[in-house]
Design a protein around this motif. Sequence first.
Motif, short mmCIF file in Angstrom:
data_model
loop_
_atom_site.label_atom_id
_atom_site.label_comp_id
_atom_site.label_asym_id
_atom_site.label_seq_id
_atom_site.Cartn_x
_atom_site.Cartn_y
_atom_site.Cartn_z
N TYR A 217 0.84 -1.21 0.00
CA TYR A 217 0.00 0.00 0.00
C TYR A 217 0.87 1.25 0.00
O TYR A 217 0.60 2.22 -0.72
N ALA A 218 1.95 1.24 0.79
CA ALA A 218 2.84 2.40 0.87
C ALA A 218 3.59 2.62 -0.44
O ALA A 218 3.87 3.76 -0.82
N LEU A 219 3.91 1.53 -1.15
CA LEU A 219 4.65 1.63 -2.41
C LEU A 219 3.73 1.67 -3.62
O LEU A 219 4.20 1.72 -4.76
N ALA A 220 2.42 1.64 -3.38
CA ALA A 220 1.43 1.66 -4.47
C ALA A 220 1.57 0.46 -5.40
O ALA A 220 1.29 0.54 -6.59
N ARG A 221 2.01 -0.67 -4.83
CA ARG A 221 2.01 -1.91 -5.58
C ARG A 221 0.57 -2.43 -5.62
O ARG A 221 -0.29 -1.95 -4.87
N PRO A 222 0.27 -3.41 -6.46
CA PRO A 222 -1.07 -4.00 -6.43
C PRO A 222 -1.40 -4.46 -5.02
O PRO A 222 -0.61 -5.15 -4.38
N ASN A 223 -2.54 -4.03 -4.49
CA ASN A 223 -2.94 -4.39 -3.14
C ASN A 223 -4.46 -4.26 -3.02
O ASN A 223 -5.09 -3.60 -3.85
N PRO A 224 -5.06 -4.90 -2.02
CA PRO A 224 -6.52 -4.89 -1.87
C PRO A 224 -7.07 -3.49 -1.64
O PRO A 224 -8.24 -3.22 -1.92
N GLY A 225 -6.24 -2.60 -1.13
CA GLY A 225 -6.69 -1.24 -0.90
C GLY A 225 -7.31 -1.03 0.47
O GLY A 225 -7.64 -1.98 1.18
N VAL A 226 -7.48 0.22 0.83
CA VAL A 226 -8.07 0.61 2.11
C VAL A 226 -9.30 1.46 1.83
O VAL A 226 -9.19 2.53 1.24
N PRO A 227 -10.46 1.00 2.24
CA PRO A 227 -11.70 1.73 1.92
C PRO A 227 -11.91 2.95 2.81
O PRO A 227 -11.52 2.98 3.96
N ASP A 228 -12.53 3.97 2.23
CA ASP A 228 -12.96 5.16 2.97
C ASP A 228 -14.48 5.12 2.99
O ASP A 228 -15.13 5.42 1.97
N PRO A 229 -15.09 4.76 4.12
CA PRO A 229 -16.54 4.65 4.20
C PRO A 229 -17.26 5.95 3.87
O PRO A 229 -18.39 5.94 3.39
N GLY A 230 -16.59 7.07 4.09
CA GLY A 230 -17.23 8.36 3.86
C GLY A 230 -17.45 8.69 2.40
O GLY A 230 -18.36 9.44 2.05
N THR A 231 -16.61 8.13 1.53
CA THR A 231 -16.72 8.43 0.09
C THR A 231 -16.95 7.20 -0.76
O THR A 231 -17.31 7.31 -1.93
N GLY A 232 -16.72 6.03 -0.18
CA GLY A 232 -16.84 4.81 -0.96
C GLY A 232 -15.61 4.53 -1.79
O GLY A 232 -15.56 3.56 -2.56
N ILE A 233 -14.58 5.36 -1.66
CA ILE A 233 -13.34 5.20 -2.42
C ILE A 233 -12.45 4.17 -1.73
O ILE A 233 -12.35 4.15 -0.50
N THR A 234 -11.81 3.32 -2.50
CA THR A 234 -10.83 2.39 -1.96
C THR A 234 -9.45 2.85 -2.42
O THR A 234 -9.18 2.90 -3.62
N TYR A 235 -8.61 3.22 -1.48
CA TYR A 235 -7.28 3.73 -1.79
C TYR A 235 -6.27 2.58 -1.90
O TYR A 235 -6.21 1.72 -1.04
N THR A 236 -5.50 2.60 -2.96
CA THR A 236 -4.43 1.61 -3.13
C THR A 236 -3.05 2.27 -3.06
O THR A 236 -2.05 1.62 -3.28
N SER A 237 -3.02 3.56 -2.75
CA SER A 237 -1.77 4.31 -2.62
C SER A 237 -1.84 5.16 -1.35
O SER A 237 -2.71 6.01 -1.23
N MET A 238 -0.93 4.92 -0.42
CA MET A 238 -0.90 5.70 0.81
C MET A 238 -0.60 7.16 0.51
O MET A 238 -1.13 8.06 1.15
N PHE A 239 0.24 7.38 -0.49
CA PHE A 239 0.59 8.76 -0.85
C PHE A 239 -0.66 9.53 -1.28
O PHE A 239 -0.89 10.66 -0.86
N GLU A 240 -1.47 8.93 -2.13
CA GLU A 240 -2.69 9.59 -2.57
C GLU A 240 -3.65 9.80 -1.40
O GLU A 240 -4.34 10.82 -1.31
N ALA A 241 -3.70 8.83 -0.50
CA ALA A 241 -4.58 8.97 0.66
C ALA A 241 -4.11 10.13 1.53
O ALA A 241 -4.93 10.89 2.06
N GLN A 242 -2.83 10.28 1.68
CA GLN A 242 -2.30 11.37 2.49
C GLN A 242 -2.64 12.72 1.87
O GLN A 242 -3.04 13.66 2.57
N LEU A 243 -2.47 12.82 0.57
CA LEU A 243 -2.80 14.08 -0.11
C LEU A 243 -4.28 14.38 0.00
O LEU A 243 -4.68 15.53 0.22
N ASP A 244 -5.10 13.37 -0.14
CA ASP A 244 -6.54 13.59 -0.03
C ASP A 244 -6.95 13.94 1.40
O ASP A 244 -7.94 14.65 1.61
N SER A 245 -6.20 13.47 2.38
CA SER A 245 -6.47 13.85 3.77
C SER A 245 -6.23 15.34 3.96
O SER A 245 -7.02 16.04 4.61
N VAL A 246 -5.14 15.84 3.39
CA VAL A 246 -4.84 17.27 3.47
C VAL A 246 -5.93 18.07 2.74
O VAL A 246 -6.42 19.07 3.23
#
Length: 499
Positions: A217-246
Amino acid sequence: MAPPSRQGHAAAVLSVFLLILLAAPYTAAIGVNYGTKGDNLPPPAKVASFLANRTRINRVKLFDTNADMVRAFAGTGIAIMVTAGNGDIPKLATKDGAVSWVSANVAPYYPATDISLVAVGNEIMATADKALINNLVPAMRTLKAELVAAGFPKIRVSTPHSLGILSVSEPPSASRFRDGFDRAVFAPMLEFHRQTRSPFMVNPYPYFGYNGDTLAYALARPNPGVPDPGTGITYTSMFEAQLDSVFSAMKKLGFGDVEIAVGETGWPSKAEDGQVGVSTTEAAEYNRYLIGEASAGSGTPLMPKRTFETYIFSLFNENLKDGPVAERNFGLFQADLTPVYDVGLMKDGTAAAPAPAATLTSTEAGAPEPAKAHNASKATKKHDKEAAAAPAEVTASAPAPASGDDASPEGTGPSPSGAPAEGDSTDDDKTPEEGGDAPAAAAAAGESSEAAAKDGDAEGSTEKSDTTPAPAGAASAAADLIVPVSSILTAALSLALHM
């Protein structure tokens, strides 16, 4: 001779566009952090010449205003970011102080040296210094006004932040700035960025938020992803999740239109023995991904089609940095200017020796999780210091950040052992924060924990945190020439079909 066939024309058009496509990744602004905590580093003039003539790097972030370094980039075509020391902030908040600073640190070099941005301090919100925090936005405003008055209106002003500025960082949709600072500091700061069309700069580091189970997940390799219940989005990149948090925190204050820039982010090529996920393979993998993200213009799930002005940490392996082994091994290049690993940045195709086979994750090989670093306690100290730094005078009516929100290691990274003397780099120890053992869902939204001590060679730079690449918004000057791959393919196919 018979005229060329339509198929021939189509093939020719596609060939041209494929050539453009292959070159596309390098049309984006690729920046690096140029730290100097090493006793074997080449002189600034040699570094500037190397970057300009041998690499595709076209932006450099400096942690101070060292005259030799600023002057070295004159006429190179490389845009630089200079940093005003933390200790300069109170003076910069005054007209006389700002005029004096511009006269000494900008006027002698600009425009021969393309100073594109001045960073006011480094991760000030993590210092717990009320005087610096209260004067930060006034200093940014005053400095910008004096830059304009001096005839330098194109020079932008910003300040880098660790992800410790977030009291909630995951899932991204729930993210928000720390209580007490949100309205007192960040709202006026974001208004400044909107008015001056400058980026809100963050330092996201997936490296400081991963563990053996979340490496993919941290390296954005193929992974199951981490869901965001608030948007229904499943993140497969920690970097993108961090940017979206900001972004979510900014949007909650009404500033979702302000561009974001990534002041620091990277991955070390060496760490403590037994630490999973650290080798030249992972470092090259992360930085290739980062360059691709900066080039593609695809944005993030919450910021589609945005491009982000991004500065990789760091230019060199710096052998005098304190802390764990990783701190001294974030560099793209060795001191002799040879690549530590190949990410395609050399114009002449020079590459480093082949990287070893990828390291298996702990779940694959039973290897230990990333070492928590002997600086883990610093992560807690950083949170405590930030909590204690609730706005003073400027937030008299605002509640101080709840200690419970910021006391956990997540959201911040190891803090530097001490403030460096003026002019010294504070590249602080970077180590996986205590939050590294958190479950995937927690590490996911990019536990701002990454805030982990990024080196801010800036004076007084304090605890660094894992930072997420700070994208430069859609209007970022750094991305003026970026063309999304999808656009190129669409144009190519369209022309080919109509031949």
